[in-house]
Design an enzyme around this catalytic site. Structure first.
Site, mmCIF file in Angstrom:
data_model
loop_
_atom_site.group_PDB
_atom_site.id
_atom_site.type_symbol
_atom_site.label_atom_id
_atom_site.label_comp_id
_atom_site.label_asym_id
_atom_site.label_seq_id
_atom_site.Cartn_x
_atom_site.Cartn_y
_atom_site.Cartn_z
ATOM 1 N N HIS A 188 -24.323 -78.982 38.913
ATOM 2 C CA HIS A 188 -24.982 -79.369 40.183
ATOM 3 C C HIS A 188 -24.028 -80.195 41.045
ATOM 4 O O HIS A 188 -24.194 -80.273 42.253
ATOM 5 C CB HIS A 188 -26.287 -80.128 39.916
ATOM 6 C CG HIS A 188 -26.063 -81.519 39.393
ATOM 7 N ND1 HIS A 188 -25.631 -81.768 38.110
ATOM 8 C CD2 HIS A 188 -26.169 -82.726 39.984
ATOM 9 C CE1 HIS A 188 -25.495 -83.070 37.937
ATOM 10 N NE2 HIS A 188 -25.814 -83.674 39.067
ATOM 11 N N LYS A 198 -18.383 -81.431 27.874
ATOM 12 C CA LYS A 198 -17.790 -82.017 26.663
ATOM 13 C C LYS A 198 -17.001 -80.955 25.930
ATOM 14 O O LYS A 198 -17.368 -79.776 25.955
ATOM 15 C CB LYS A 198 -18.893 -82.530 25.728
ATOM 16 C CG LYS A 198 -18.411 -83.607 24.786
ATOM 17 C CD LYS A 198 -18.365 -84.942 25.488
ATOM 18 C CE LYS A 198 -17.962 -86.066 24.588
ATOM 19 N NZ LYS A 198 -18.104 -87.351 25.295
#
Ligand code: NAD
Length: 478
Positions: A71, A112
């Site tokens: 986003h 990650k």
């Protein structure tokens, strides 16, 4: 690193734990179910298995990069080297990054990475080869780049690995001017920023200072306001735990009564000097037998000793059904990611313990990574342009005051007030502002909404609402 079920049947899968935390917060929000689902899911996961020649043998390494939410771009998050890391761990940690960035108003999505290996089993040269190959795999699939996905250190990696990543990315993208912004946590000499190494610990210090400033909150746990004299136990004397303990002791006047490492723990009610304990561990290869301190062979037992603040700063799943009822701390400050299981949290909340959640408390690292990225894109050190000018302005001001009142200001004070800001001053100032502002937002949510009674839920609500705002304002393609 999740082992999945404890001996008491508790679910220790980090992905499930984060999912439960999210659902608890989502339940108090009035938002379309589909929107909540989109915010929760991990958007993209790249799994790769690549060979590296180790000595005469070929070894296959399994690695991941998870991008939880685009986003905001780039997405950002550390790379973990661990022999137990799983795809689900990486996905869970990526989602924590999304929420963390939203909470501290850092304009990134969460990501990650993980490589399944024990870094202690490989030489420096072997680790360099593995890191460069992993980076090449990320480049090949567009999972790295200053505007795409920007890794950083996590458990098992540090400045050295980040330098190798930056150099590999640069080799594949010759002449691109913003290459250094492809990774943060680099050495200062290679485009890193002063203050990044200690940023997570510094962030914990600033956050605790702000939490303890509110007298009415402290009254609820029968503590006086302010950090001075508060007793602290820290688990993990690594990057996060060491710096948090050091700043709390040396700058806030806390008494560090216990330090737990994986080989055992040391306890001294009169207070430990963190630097000395660190040096002792380095010299002797163990934290145990620190002069004047009591040994804890089982370091988990040390967490159950009397203290005002407990800082788990090692790994996930440290506060569980097995030990939550025995903890005596009044404030649990989550330095590590995911140290507390949901069932342990329920017990602690019933015991009236204040839990300062990981997604807020350890966000200092990503905040200063953001500053490093800004520095890389602007190609200039913070403070370089204005330091001398600000100093001269203050010198002139002091001179004017002295002339108009006819009195000399002492040199020591003059020096202090006329000092222009250096890079480290600006980094720490930006970090302190960030941690204070974010805590006030979370605290405000808890105070305003009667259906929220813990800081973790308030922090998740804060994050979910900010991500939702992005989706609602930008719309959803196509
Ligand atoms: P690190 O590797 O520098 O330090 C971890 C320390 O914990 C090591 O000294 C290790 O020996 C110790 N440890 C391991 N198992 C233990 C056990 N069972 N009991 C006691 N000590 C134990 O890692 P780090 O970067 O300090 O990260 C620690 C935690 O903080 C992780 O959960 C990480 O995801 C999180 N975190 C790190 C950063 C960062 O900037 N480094 C930022 C946010 C969150």
């Amino acid at each position: 690193m999740s082992q999945h079920v404890s001996s008491l049947g508790e679910d220790l899968n980090l992905y499930n734990i984060v999912s439960r935390q999210f659902d608890k917060a989502a339940a108090v929000l009035k938002m379309p179910e589909g929107l909540l689902q989109q915010i929760k899911v991990c958007n993209t996961v790249y799994m790769v298995q690549f060979p590296v020649k180790i000595g005469e043998k070929f070894e296959i390494f399994q690695a991941w990069r998870a991008e939880h939410s685009q986003h905001k771009k780039p997405v950002k998050g550390g790379i973990r080297y661990s022999e137990t890391v799983t795809q689900e761990d990486v996905m869970a940690l990526a989602s924590l990054m999304t929420y963390k960035c939203a909470i501290v108003n850092v304009p990134f999505g969460g990501a990650k990475g993980g490589v399944r290996l024990n870094p202690r089993s490989y030489s420096r040269d072997q680790l360099e080869k593995i890191t460069r190959r992993y980076t090449a795999e990320l480049i090949a699939k567009n999972f790295i780049g200053p505007g795409i996905d920007v890794p950083a250190p996590d458990y098992g990696t540090g400045e050295r690995e980040m330098a190798w990543i930056a150099d590999t990315y640069d080799a594949f993208n010759p002449g691109e001017i913003d290459n250094l912004g492809c990774v943060t946590g680099k050495p200062v000499t290679q485009g890193g920023i002063r203050g990044r190494r200690e940023a997570t610990g510094r962030g914990i210090q600033f956050a605790l200072k702000e939490v303890f400033r509110h007298e009415e909150d402290m009254k609820k746990v029968k503590l006086s306001p302010g950090l001075q004299g508060k007793t602290v136990i820290v688990q993990g004397l690594g990057n996060v735990g060491f710096h948090a303990a050091l700043f709390l002791e040396e700058e806030e006047g806390c008494k560090i009564v216990g330090i737990a490492e994986f080989e055992g723990g040391v306890y001294d009610p009169k207070g430990l000097h963190v630097r000395d304990v660190f040096q002792h561990r380095k010299d002797k290869g163990s934290i145990l037998n620190f002069p004047g301190a009591k040994n804890f062979k089982n370091s988990m037992q040390l967490l159950e000793e009397e203290c005002d603040i407990l800082v788990p700063a090692a790994l996930e799943n440290q506060i569980t059904l097995e030990n939550a009822k025995n903890l005596k701390c009044k404030v649990l400050a989550e330095g590590a990611n995911g140290p507390t299981t949901p069932q342990a949290e329920d017990i602690l909340l019933k015991k009236n313990v204040i839990i300062i959640p990981d997604i807020y408390l350890n966000a200092g690292g990503v905040t200063v990574s953001y500053f490093e990225w800004l520095k890389n894109l602007s190609h200039v050190r913070f403070g370089r342009m204005e330091k001398r000018r600000e100093e001269q302005t203050m010198v002139n001001l002091v001179q004017t005051i002295e002339d108009s009142v006819g009195k000399k200001i002492p040199d020591t004070i003059k020096k202090k007030i006329s000092k222009g800001p250096s890079e480290i001053d600006l980094v720490n100032s930006g970090l302190e502002e960030t941690m204070i502002e974010a805590y006030q937002e979370i605290r405000h949510i808890m105070a305003e909404r009667k259906n929220i009674s813990d800081l973790r839920t308030a922090a998740y609500v804060d994050a979910i609402e900010k991500v939702a705002t992005s989706y609602l304002e930008l719309g959803v393609f196509p």
